[in-house]
Write a protein that holds these residues in place. Sequence first.
Motif, PDB file in Angstrom:
ATOM      1  N   GLU A   3       0.817  -1.216   0.000  1.00 14.43           N
ATOM      2  CA  GLU A   3       0.000   0.000   0.000  1.00 14.43           C
ATOM      3  C   GLU A   3       0.845   1.258   0.000  1.00 14.43           C
ATOM      4  OE1 GLU A   3      -2.741  -2.748   2.476  1.00 14.43           O
ATOM      5  OE2 GLU A   3      -0.618  -2.484   2.183  1.00 14.43           O
ATOM      6  N   MET A   4       2.021   1.182   0.603  1.00 15.64           N
ATOM      7  CA  MET A   4       2.839   2.362   0.768  1.00 15.64           C
ATOM      8  C   MET A   4       3.749   2.628  -0.444  1.00 15.64           C
ATOM      9  SD  MET A   4       1.802   3.311   3.602  1.00 15.64           S
ATOM     10  CE  MET A   4       0.740   2.554   4.818  1.00 15.64           C
ATOM     11  N   ALA A   5       3.800   1.699  -1.380  1.00 17.29           N
ATOM     12  CA  ALA A   5       4.778   1.782  -2.446  1.00 17.29           C
ATOM     13  C   ALA A   5       4.442   2.883  -3.439  1.00 17.29           C
ATOM     14  CB  ALA A   5       4.852   0.445  -3.177  1.00 17.29           C
ATOM     15  N   PRO A   6       5.466   3.585  -3.951  1.00 16.78           N
ATOM     16  CA  PRO A   6       5.219   4.485  -5.079  1.00 16.78           C
ATOM     17  C   PRO A   6       4.771   3.671  -6.285  1.00 16.78           C
ATOM     18  CG  PRO A   6       7.577   4.229  -4.688  1.00 16.78           C
ATOM     19  CD  PRO A   6       6.882   3.564  -3.540  1.00 16.78           C
ATOM     20  N   LEU A   7       3.952   4.281  -7.131  1.00 14.05           N
ATOM     21  CA  LEU A   7       3.390   3.533  -8.259  1.00 14.05           C
ATOM     22  C   LEU A   7       4.469   2.968  -9.171  1.00 14.05           C
ATOM     23  CD1 LEU A   7       0.339   5.788  -9.199  1.00 14.05           C
ATOM     24  CD2 LEU A   7       0.380   3.744  -7.758  1.00 14.05           C
ATOM     25  N   GLN A   8       5.554   3.721  -9.340  1.00 10.25           N
ATOM     26  CA  GLN A   8       6.605   3.273 -10.252  1.00 10.25           C
ATOM     27  C   GLN A   8       7.203   1.939  -9.815  1.00 10.25           C
ATOM     28  OE1 GLN A   8       9.605   6.218 -10.891  1.00 10.25           O
ATOM     29  NE2 GLN A   8      10.696   5.039 -12.449  1.00 10.25           N
ATOM     30  N   ASP A  18       1.912   1.537 -15.999  1.00  8.81           N
ATOM     31  CA  ASP A  18       3.037   2.024 -16.802  1.00  8.81           C
ATOM     32  C   ASP A  18       3.151   3.539 -16.689  1.00  8.81           C
ATOM     33  OD1 ASP A  18       0.890   2.912 -18.278  1.00  8.81           O
ATOM     34  OD2 ASP A  18       1.180   1.486 -19.918  1.00  8.81           O
ATOM     35  N   SER A  19       4.053   4.119 -17.493  1.00  8.63           N
ATOM     36  CA  SER A  19       4.306   5.561 -17.409  1.00  8.63           C
ATOM     37  C   SER A  19       3.067   6.379 -17.776  1.00  8.63           C
ATOM     38  CB  SER A  19       5.483   5.949 -18.303  1.00  8.63           C
ATOM     39  OG  SER A  19       5.216   5.587 -19.653  1.00  8.63           O
ATOM     40  N   PHE A  24      -1.320   9.877 -15.730  1.00  7.01           N
ATOM     41  CA  PHE A  24      -2.731  10.140 -15.445  1.00  7.01           C
ATOM     42  C   PHE A  24      -2.936  10.325 -13.941  1.00  7.01           C
ATOM     43  CE2 PHE A  24      -6.441   7.765 -13.796  1.00  7.01           C
ATOM     44  CZ  PHE A  24      -7.455   8.638 -14.150  1.00  7.01           C
ATOM     45  N   CYS A  25      -2.327   9.460 -13.143  1.00  3.44           N
ATOM     46  CA  CYS A  25      -2.478   9.553 -11.688  1.00  3.44           C
ATOM     47  C   CYS A  25      -1.866  10.843 -11.146  1.00  3.44           C
ATOM     48  CB  CYS A  25      -1.816   8.350 -11.024  1.00  3.44           C
ATOM     49  SG  CYS A  25      -2.656   6.786 -11.353  1.00  3.44           S
ATOM     50  N   ALA A  26      -0.685  11.199 -11.661  1.00  6.53           N
ATOM     51  CA  ALA A  26      -0.032  12.417 -11.176  1.00  6.53           C
ATOM     52  C   ALA A  26      -0.894  13.648 -11.423  1.00  6.53           C
ATOM     53  CB  ALA A  26       1.338  12.575 -11.842  1.00  6.53           C
ATOM     54  N   SER A  27      -1.662  13.642 -12.523  1.00  9.93           N
ATOM     55  CA  SER A  27      -2.539  14.782 -12.813  1.00  9.93           C
ATOM     56  C   SER A  27      -3.650  14.920 -11.788  1.00  9.93           C
ATOM     57  CB  SER A  27      -3.144  14.638 -14.214  1.00  9.93           C
ATOM     58  OG  SER A  27      -4.076  13.563 -14.258  1.00  9.93           O
ATOM     59  N   ARG A  28      -3.891  13.846 -11.006  1.00  9.50           N
ATOM     60  CA  ARG A  28      -4.889  13.875  -9.926  1.00  9.50           C
ATOM     61  C   ARG A  28      -4.219  13.863  -8.552  1.00  9.50           C
ATOM     62  NH1 ARG A  28      -8.723  16.075 -11.961  1.00  9.50           N
ATOM     63  NH2 ARG A  28     -10.093  15.348 -10.285  1.00  9.50           N
ATOM     64  N   HIS A  29      -2.917  14.169  -8.522  1.00  8.53           N
ATOM     65  CA  HIS A  29      -2.132  14.210  -7.281  1.00  8.53           C
ATOM     66  C   HIS A  29      -2.086  12.839  -6.598  1.00  8.53           C
ATOM     67  CE1 HIS A  29      -2.041  18.568  -7.645  1.00  8.53           C
ATOM     68  NE2 HIS A  29      -3.352  18.546  -7.803  1.00  8.53           N
ATOM     69  N   VAL A  33       0.076   3.971  -4.011  1.00 11.56           N
ATOM     70  CA  VAL A  33      -1.144   3.175  -3.930  1.00 11.56           C
ATOM     71  C   VAL A  33      -2.078   3.761  -2.877  1.00 11.56           C
ATOM     72  CG1 VAL A  33      -2.062   0.906  -3.322  1.00 11.56           C
ATOM     73  CG2 VAL A  33       0.018   1.074  -4.699  1.00 11.56           C
ATOM     74  N   GLU A  34      -1.499   4.203  -1.787  1.00 12.06           N
ATOM     75  CA  GLU A  34      -2.311   4.701  -0.694  1.00 12.06           C
ATOM     76  C   GLU A  34      -3.094   5.960  -1.044  1.00 12.06           C
ATOM     77  OE1 GLU A  34      -0.178   5.708   2.839  1.00 12.06           O
ATOM     78  OE2 GLU A  34      -1.699   4.676   4.012  1.00 12.06           O
ATOM     79  N   ASP A  35      -2.542   6.776  -1.967  1.00 12.04           N
ATOM     80  CA  ASP A  35      -3.244   7.999  -2.355  1.00 12.04           C
ATOM     81  C   ASP A  35      -4.633   7.697  -2.922  1.00 12.04           C
ATOM     82  OD1 ASP A  35      -1.092   9.486  -1.561  1.00 12.04           O
ATOM     83  OD2 ASP A  35      -0.268   9.770  -3.568  1.00 12.04           O
TER      84      ASP A  35
END
Length: 320
Positions: A3-8, A18-19, A24-29, A33-35
Amino acid sequence: MVEMAPLQALEREYPLIDSNFRGFCASRHIFTVEDFLVHDLHALEAFAEQHYAPDKLKQGISQIFSIIDSQHRPWLHGLELLEDAEQNKCILSAGWESIDVLLQGGLREGHVTELVGPSSSGKTQVCLQAAAHVARNYSGTVMYFDSGNSFSPKRIAEFLSQSSDPANTQVNKTVQRVMRSIVCHSIFDIFTLLDLLHQLINNFKSQMGSRIRLLVIDSLSSLIAPVLGGGGTHGHALMVTAGFLLKELAHEHNLCILVTNHVVGGEGGVSKPALGESWKSTPHVRLLMSRYGATNGSSCVSILKHPYLATGKTMEIKII
């Protein structure tokens, strides 16, 4: 934990992440996984519909939530929880008789205990005394995360001397032993805190180093408050992450955690704990500290929240 891992970090095992999906996720902050836990699934899917590959994005969203679901711990029935509390969760004296009496023994392993109060109410003094007392009287290590340059080895030495006969030649040896048992980290942002908490969890799982009995974070609110506010959810997600890690450390590894929090103005000018409504469910125990006066050196400690002790009970402690 996943849960704590960065998506990459998940792309190798989960190719859908993937990138393009991470962009897409970064555009929603959303960066971990936890975000996802602070976002509405239907809103994310609706936003994905606006992109050129909505089906793939929605598959990636479903993948993230399946990861979260797979990491849920099994349910424990009441007897298992009772046995864990009785067999694995000890009570550590805080080094202040009044606080030990107030809490019916002291600080409990498995609990996050929060000291709330204005500046100069004695929160740091309680933390330093607790660190000195636990390091002296219990086997293991004390971790002290200092965010405001308030850690004072000299003050700890004074606490140790007050509880010993000054003529005793063993005092210096005791001070040296205790100081070696306290590991202090100066940290000034939430990201360093999260890194250190992850390191602690990994060290516990790999059984590296001596057992940690007490973790002190003074002050936690000064690390979290700067990332809160504004219209984004990233700061809130970071706070939730910190709270999750602290509770995992406390419960899973039988750790006693003591943190400090400041107060802010509330309705009618009445002070209240900082960090808002979302945070108040994180600490198991909340103690409010307030100074009786500028000259008498006494503070009032009262219970704001406790799993099984009545709120409102108050004791006086003398800050020497």
